[in-house]
Design a protein around this motif. Sequence first.
Motif, mmCIF file in Angstrom:
data_model
loop_
_atom_site.group_PDB
_atom_site.id
_atom_site.type_symbol
_atom_site.label_atom_id
_atom_site.label_comp_id
_atom_site.label_asym_id
_atom_site.label_seq_id
_atom_site.Cartn_x
_atom_site.Cartn_y
_atom_site.Cartn_z
ATOM 1 N N ARG A 87 0.833 -1.215 0.000
ATOM 2 C CA ARG A 87 0.000 0.000 0.000
ATOM 3 C C ARG A 87 0.860 1.254 0.000
ATOM 4 N NH1 ARG A 87 -4.193 -2.869 3.827
ATOM 5 N NH2 ARG A 87 -5.753 -3.510 2.309
ATOM 6 N N ALA A 88 1.967 1.177 0.691
ATOM 7 C CA ALA A 88 2.874 2.334 0.707
ATOM 8 C C ALA A 88 3.383 2.612 -0.703
ATOM 9 C CB ALA A 88 4.038 2.070 1.651
ATOM 10 N N LEU A 89 3.766 1.564 -1.425
ATOM 11 C CA LEU A 89 4.240 1.751 -2.800
ATOM 12 C C LEU A 89 3.111 2.293 -3.677
ATOM 13 C CD1 LEU A 89 6.405 -1.458 -3.120
ATOM 14 C CD2 LEU A 89 7.218 0.892 -3.490
ATOM 15 N N GLY A 90 1.902 1.815 -3.453
ATOM 16 C CA GLY A 90 0.762 2.320 -4.245
ATOM 17 C C GLY A 90 0.614 3.813 -4.079
ATOM 18 N N LEU A 91 0.688 4.279 -2.847
ATOM 19 C CA LEU A 91 0.534 5.724 -2.584
ATOM 20 C C LEU A 91 1.681 6.511 -3.202
ATOM 21 C CD1 LEU A 91 -0.625 6.204 1.134
ATOM 22 C CD2 LEU A 91 -1.697 7.115 -0.922
ATOM 23 N N MET A 92 2.916 6.021 -3.028
ATOM 24 C CA MET A 92 4.093 6.804 -3.469
ATOM 25 C C MET A 92 4.258 6.760 -4.980
ATOM 26 S SD MET A 92 6.940 6.213 -0.504
ATOM 27 C CE MET A 92 6.688 4.483 -0.131
ATOM 28 N N LEU A 93 3.891 5.649 -5.614
ATOM 29 C CA LEU A 93 4.096 5.559 -7.069
ATOM 30 C C LEU A 93 2.963 6.243 -7.845
ATOM 31 C CD1 LEU A 93 5.424 1.892 -7.288
ATOM 32 C CD2 LEU A 93 6.736 4.010 -7.538
ATOM 33 N N SER A 94 1.781 6.323 -7.235
ATOM 34 C CA SER A 94 0.690 7.029 -7.933
ATOM 35 C C SER A 94 0.764 8.528 -7.666
ATOM 36 C CB SER A 94 -0.664 6.513 -7.436
ATOM 37 O OG SER A 94 -0.899 7.025 -6.120
ATOM 38 N N GLY A 95 1.222 8.896 -6.478
ATOM 39 C CA GLY A 95 1.264 10.320 -6.127
ATOM 40 C C GLY A 95 -0.114 10.873 -5.806
ATOM 41 N N LEU A 96 -1.116 9.983 -5.804
ATOM 42 C CA LEU A 96 -2.491 10.462 -5.617
ATOM 43 C C LEU A 96 -2.884 10.449 -4.141
ATOM 44 C CD1 LEU A 96 -4.190 8.571 -8.609
ATOM 45 C CD2 LEU A 96 -3.485 10.989 -8.502
ATOM 46 N N PRO A 97 -3.674 11.426 -3.722
ATOM 47 C CA PRO A 97 -4.106 11.462 -2.318
ATOM 48 C C PRO A 97 -5.241 10.488 -2.041
ATOM 49 C CG PRO A 97 -5.042 13.332 -3.499
ATOM 50 C CD PRO A 97 -4.186 12.590 -4.484
ATOM 51 N N ILE A 98 -5.399 10.153 -0.762
ATOM 52 C CA ILE A 98 -6.559 9.347 -0.336
ATOM 53 C C ILE A 98 -7.299 10.143 0.737
ATOM 54 C CG2 ILE A 98 -5.534 7.086 -0.845
ATOM 55 C CD1 ILE A 98 -4.815 6.819 2.110
ATOM 56 N N GLY A 99 -8.555 9.783 0.950
ATOM 57 C CA GLY A 99 -9.359 10.501 1.938
ATOM 58 C C GLY A 99 -9.096 9.988 3.352
ATOM 59 N N ALA A 100 -9.650 10.707 4.315
ATOM 60 C CA ALA A 100 -9.390 10.400 5.725
ATOM 61 C C ALA A 100 -9.903 9.011 6.099
ATOM 62 C CB ALA A 100 -10.054 11.453 6.592
ATOM 63 N N ALA A 101 -11.081 8.658 5.596
ATOM 64 C CA ALA A 101 -11.659 7.350 5.976
ATOM 65 C C ALA A 101 -10.784 6.214 5.465
ATOM 66 C CB ALA A 101 -13.067 7.240 5.410
ATOM 67 N N ARG A 102 -10.325 6.322 4.214
ATOM 68 C CA ARG A 102 -9.447 5.288 3.640
ATOM 69 C C ARG A 102 -8.124 5.263 4.405
ATOM 70 N NH1 ARG A 102 -8.515 0.515 1.946
ATOM 71 N NH2 ARG A 102 -6.945 0.268 0.283
ATOM 72 N N ALA A 103 -7.658 6.436 4.770
ATOM 73 C CA ALA A 103 -6.404 6.508 5.530
ATOM 74 C C ALA A 103 -6.559 5.793 6.864
ATOM 75 C CB ALA A 103 -6.000 7.959 5.732
ATOM 76 N N GLU A 104 -7.728 5.935 7.463
ATOM 77 C CA GLU A 104 -7.958 5.245 8.743
ATOM 78 C C GLU A 104 -8.020 3.735 8.529
ATOM 79 O OE1 GLU A 104 -11.747 5.980 10.614
ATOM 80 O OE2 GLU A 104 -10.921 5.626 12.624
ATOM 81 N N GLU A 105 -8.670 3.323 7.449
ATOM 82 C CA GLU A 105 -8.735 1.877 7.139
ATOM 83 C C GLU A 105 -7.332 1.300 7.007
ATOM 84 O OE1 GLU A 105 -12.549 2.226 4.138
ATOM 85 O OE2 GLU A 105 -10.745 1.178 3.425
ATOM 86 N N LEU A 106 -6.455 2.052 6.363
ATOM 87 C CA LEU A 106 -5.089 1.570 6.117
ATOM 88 C C LEU A 106 -4.226 1.643 7.368
ATOM 89 C CD1 LEU A 106 -4.237 3.193 2.647
ATOM 90 C CD2 LEU A 106 -5.089 0.888 3.099
#
Length: 696
Positions: free
Chosen positions: A148-167
């Motif tokens: 998941r960390a690679l997904g966030l860093m390689l896409s550069g795209l933000p996620i919302g607070a709820a998804r961030a809490e899930e992760l």
Amino acid sequence: MTEEAGIAIGDGIATITLDNPPVNALGAGLRGALMTALGAALHDPGVQVIVLTAAGRTWPAGADIREFGRPPEAPSLPELCQAVAGSAKPVIAALHGMVLGGGLELALAARVRLAEPGTELGLPEVTLGILPGAGGTQRLPRLIGAKRALGLMLSGLPIGAARAEELGLVDAVTEGGSAAAAERLARAYLAGEAELPEVEEQRRRVDPGAWLLAVAAARSGLGDPQLPAPGRIIDCVEAALLLPEDEGFAFERAAFEDLVATSEAAALRHAFLAERRAAKQPDLAHVKPREIHNVGVVGGGLMGAGIATALLGAGCSVTLVERDGEALAAGLARVATHHERAVAKGRLSPEAREAEWARLAGATGLAALAGSDLVIEAAYEDEAVKAGIFAELDRVARPGAVLATNTSYLDVNRIAAATARPGDVIGLHFFSPVQAMRLVEVVVGAETAPDVIASAFALARRIGKVAVRAGVCDGFIGNRILTAYRTAADFLLEDGASPYEIDRAMVAWGFPAGPYQVLDMAGLDISWARRRRLAATRDPARRYVAIGDRLCEAGRLGRKAGKGYYLYPERAWQGVEDPDVLALIAAEREARGIVAREVTAAEIQDRVLAAMANEGARILEEGIAARPSDIDLVMLLGYGFPRWRGGPMLAADQAGLLALRKRLVDYAREEEAFWRPAALWEELIKNGRKFADLND
Ligand code: T1G
């Protein structure tokens, strides 16, 4: 700029508030202030817990991009994050707004992260050609797992607070303000009524097998070899598992420093800042835009329907006007299709679609636009047609209405002259497809009023477009540079290159498609009509390549005709090379007495860049564009210029003005009129300056 970190201490809690408008960028001043405040909290025996929060609309949205490329100033962001992570007293980060880049890395160093609803979190560094260089590649995988960390860093795209809490990226999404929630948690913790997560817990959760599998999968999915950042991000995540912690941080820092110094990173930063610079119109700073709520759109074709959809999405009421009922129905159906697609993709709720549709009206006469605040004409690209429409608009539109034409290269002054109110007339050159293209060229006529220009910029911002100001000339900024690009390519075509070699060379340079592939997609007849329109005024002394005319005369009008520069068997999307085209070109060379010569990919790329940059220099000299970065932005957003090259003017700076000017002088010996270097080259070179120095 305040760049403060205020501190308030009471009941064992130190609350540090970051304050550096507009986005709390973590510039040297703010970093120093935070380090000082943190030191004070750590040394104060009355403090047991630290709450970190930010004033204004957002938690830090990143490091200060403007600092890159300059000598680093202590404390560095990694040092600051290490100080927070190493704090003997727990740090609770209260998040809101856009928690991005170095801002998220600062939050990752805290013990606890609380996010308000609506908070977005991301690591966009890869879009700037770099990587999270303040511990993000080391801390994030430990917190949410490598995949998941690679997904966030390689896409550069933000996620919302709820998804961030899930992760597990944030510990909780708060009810209401995160600062208040953080203080409540601090008080409960001090009262022994709440626990705080242990950092060590996160390490125990690491699964090395899954981690290395994620690294391998990411490596196998790497795309563009021209951009090094994604690969280096993956290397850092691998290092976070395989190296001791301090070596992992050092590995990341070294990779960051490599990347930040690359020309790709410089170009991507340039593109980011160019987009924000284009909005700056010093002469309009105190000009109030006109109120725009009801908009008339004349023409329900591809462009008109796209423009109408964008206006509806921004809350405007729209009246779509076509010449008759059938054309109007077709136009309204196009808008309906845009809405259906947006709903299907989850970009528009059914309720929002209903509300937008309710604000759309149709008419078959311009009289319906009598109450419009703005009219955008998107009719057939013919001066007489447009002049006729503007003459009628002059009669029916209310006083003070803004009258805009969507022309892509016609003379806005001549269209304005069809009215008695040229001050109200302006060009709004949208790009197709409107829903996907963010660029609008705001074409300012000789008499366009300042508040009309301001209205155009305000409207562009409101509909999510990037406005670039252009003066009136044939092709404004983008199409004029595109014409120079195609002229250079045609010269090479006649000299000995095939269209397929030229397309391959320009794709290898970074364009998504070559000039002849683009021509086939758009249709050769459009530019053919324009060449014939200009034929009577063409300078006989200038070299003219007629290969495109020969193709059109042979019915090869592009993909829509099944053949153009390429052959499209069964209307295939991808064309195939066609020996008949090579024969046609050979015949044209023979007719012109030209003996074909070898042309390399490097020469193709060099000549195309020289032609575009030289046309850009002329555009600057004529005042058609306000600054080089505006020209770059038009080419990046509207014409597929590779973003990691920053645009023709930055690419010229990076190629070296002296070398480029020398090439132009050499080329001018073959054909003086087209290749003659603009005077601006000499002026910059003798003062040791670059185009970038002209970007205010
Ligand atoms: N640095 C400096 N200035 C910035 C900035 C930044 N990171 N972000 C925004 N600005 C300025 C912008 O130039 C404009 O200035 C004003 O703020 C408003 O911005 C170590 C290395 C946050 C989503 O990439 O995406 O951290 O024109 O018009 O549309 O690992 O700004 O007013 O003079 O864009 O509401 C990572 C970039 C950096 C986020 C707000 N962070 N910013 O959008 O406003 S690298 C980013 C944005 C990093 C670390 C690495 C957006 C926004 P002016 P705006 P907006």
